[in-house]
Design a protein around this motif. Sequence first.
Motif, mmCIF file in Angstrom:
data_model
loop_
_atom_site.group_PDB
_atom_site.id
_atom_site.type_symbol
_atom_site.label_atom_id
_atom_site.label_comp_id
_atom_site.label_asym_id
_atom_site.label_seq_id
_atom_site.Cartn_x
_atom_site.Cartn_y
_atom_site.Cartn_z
ATOM 1 N N PRO A 173 0.835 -1.205 0.000
ATOM 2 C CA PRO A 173 0.000 0.000 0.000
ATOM 3 C C PRO A 173 0.869 1.254 0.000
ATOM 4 O O PRO A 173 1.859 1.323 0.721
ATOM 5 C CB PRO A 173 -0.781 -0.089 1.309
ATOM 6 N N GLU A 175 0.211 3.938 1.253
ATOM 7 C CA GLU A 175 0.148 4.610 2.550
ATOM 8 C C GLU A 175 1.357 4.257 3.433
ATOM 9 O O GLU A 175 1.765 5.067 4.261
ATOM 10 C CB GLU A 175 -1.131 4.228 3.309
ATOM 11 N N LEU A 176 1.879 3.045 3.250
ATOM 12 C CA LEU A 176 3.038 2.674 4.063
ATOM 13 C C LEU A 176 4.196 3.603 3.762
ATOM 14 O O LEU A 176 4.906 4.061 4.651
ATOM 15 C CB LEU A 176 3.443 1.225 3.787
ATOM 16 N N GLU A 178 3.882 6.629 2.421
ATOM 17 C CA GLU A 178 3.512 7.976 2.851
ATOM 18 C C GLU A 178 3.696 8.125 4.360
ATOM 19 O O GLU A 178 4.174 9.153 4.837
ATOM 20 C CB GLU A 178 2.061 8.271 2.462
ATOM 21 N N ALA A 179 3.330 7.070 5.106
ATOM 22 C CA ALA A 179 3.518 7.104 6.554
ATOM 23 C C ALA A 179 4.999 7.290 6.861
ATOM 24 O O ALA A 179 5.371 8.082 7.726
ATOM 25 C CB ALA A 179 2.988 5.824 7.188
ATOM 26 N N VAL A 194 11.245 0.721 4.377
ATOM 27 C CA VAL A 194 9.899 0.148 4.415
ATOM 28 C C VAL A 194 9.627 -0.746 3.209
ATOM 29 O O VAL A 194 9.293 -1.916 3.360
ATOM 30 C CB VAL A 194 8.833 1.268 4.500
ATOM 31 N N LEU A 198 9.983 -5.286 2.728
ATOM 32 C CA LEU A 198 8.737 -5.995 2.433
ATOM 33 C C LEU A 198 8.822 -6.732 1.108
ATOM 34 O O LEU A 198 8.164 -7.744 0.892
ATOM 35 C CB LEU A 198 7.577 -4.997 2.386
#
Lengths: 278, 348
Positions: A173, A175-176, A178-179, A194, A198
């Motif tokens: 995602p 968002e990961l 972006e986080a 990140v 993964l």
Amino acid sequence: MTAVTTDTAGDTRRAGRYVYLASVTLLCAWVLVPLYFLLINTLSSPEAVNAFPKSFIPEFDLGSLTFFANFAGMLSALKNSILVAGVTMILSITISAPAGYALSRFDFPGKELFRLLILLTRAFPLPLLALPLAVMFIRTGLDDTVLGLALVHTTLAIPFAVLITFSLFSGIPVELEEAAWTLGCTRLTAFTKVVLPLILPGITASAIFAFVISWNEVFAAAVLTIENRTLTAFLLQNLDTSPLHLKFAGGFILVVPALIFIFAVRKYLFAMWGIANR
Amino acid sequence: MAEIQIKNVAKRFGEYQALSDINLTIADQEFMVLLGASGCGKTTLLRIIAGLETQSTGEVWIGDKRVDHLPPKDRGIAMVFQNYAVFPHLTVFENIGFGLRMQKLPNDEVTRRVQRTAELMHIEQLLKRYSGELSGGQRQRVAVARALAMEPDVILMDEPLSNLDALLRLEMRAELKGVLAESKTTAIYVTHDQVEAMSLADRISVMHQGRIVQAATPVEVYRNPAERFVAGFIGNPPMNFVTARPEGKGRWNVAGQSFDGPASDAGALEFAIRPEDLTPAEAGLRATAKVVEPLGAHLLVTCEVDGALFRAVLDSDLVVKPEDSLTLAPMPDRVRWFDPETTKAVAV
């Protein structure tokens, strides 16, 4: 009445089970029987290989394998194969992973066309390309080198590697990332801290897949190398005129490393193709 | 000190105008909720403040620093995402400590702050687990703890409770309010849930079609909607509207009744009243009951006034049947007026 119905249902289920088992057995046999024959004939003495009827139990005669180990050029061919496959693996991942990332994260004109075109690179039969390539390689001095052959193999591996890494990145995602940016990462550190952890198993799997593509490729290898033959090209050249027991041993030597690689990364290959493992 | 100023921000996506002319000042330690239906631009505005999206025009200031050209990491913000975005390859501890490690804080400081925020969010027993071993509510807690551990000037939340089930949402809402008040950070919270907005916010910015239509305290937004849209959006059931014809000298005819209204020379106005500001009386609006819903605490009566849909929240002791005639008196100080041309509120 009820009993009869239950019985028929039971019969159907039992029949279904037989069909299922038979199919599984057939499919396994399809793969395993040739491999088993390869194995026993490799491990048999020349007399046993040529004899009839054949034994189903290997003799553990290492004569053929020892012969190959001592055969002139064998080890250097093995070394070449590993080198070419290694370079192919590195090149195709360094080229494909960024391409896959771009495809999954950015919108750019011609994105769909690019995805189509990358598959089209597999549309041209290699024999068609090999001769012009050979001419070009001779002119540029790339012929008969590890790098030259690795470039061709990279071309073969890239479509798969791009599409595989594309789907791997798409599975993460956004968002990961972006986080991670909001938590103090730059685009680069968000990627290394990140996304990379993964994606690493998947990348490893597609790297090994590229390795196996190169390892198994024989046509370009045979056309583009003379002195620095890879194992496949070397065996193809020599086995043609060899006795049967050596052909078996040669085949065995070719198959086993590829099998071991695929087996080692089977979990990721399944995940990569969207097949749930267990 | 982290006052946020948004000056003339606009955002276009190709032909689509997602945000236009956004001007908003959020005070230090204020809890601001951006409320609106989906597609109103609230998330886009939040992402522009976070730096995940770039505005087409305008400026964003946090404290006394202009930040609209800075990457997210240099803005002094932390964000909580709708789907939590808990890193699956890290333990809860490392998730909460992620931002602190990026700041290269010493190990014992990281441990201290992770422990403290974990206790604050009641997840100290989960620190060794991975995201895959957590429930949705627990992941939500990790995401909030991760943002709080950064001790940011501003905490941004994008519908953080919308993926939780109703009961958990209620619980987290109260908890979030307490935790954020204590942390003394400025908070911007995006939601489409008006109850969430009312209960959390110091101020609500109601957004509609890429604009902020009203930014005020929850009570103000509820009592004095600046536009007809706000009146129809906030409140469940929302405000009732009836067309009013001018009688002259600030008197208006609403469904046959005469009311004191604004001294406007408009050809027509809209008379608006909240359903709970109506009482059955001798004189008032004549209504015909259509649907009667006993809700326990009160009685929700959907009726017809002057051919328009009209709802009243009445005392539950009242006996009303469909097709009954009612006379409903609006509380005089709760009546609002809107101009149908501009849709803006008209002051009396």
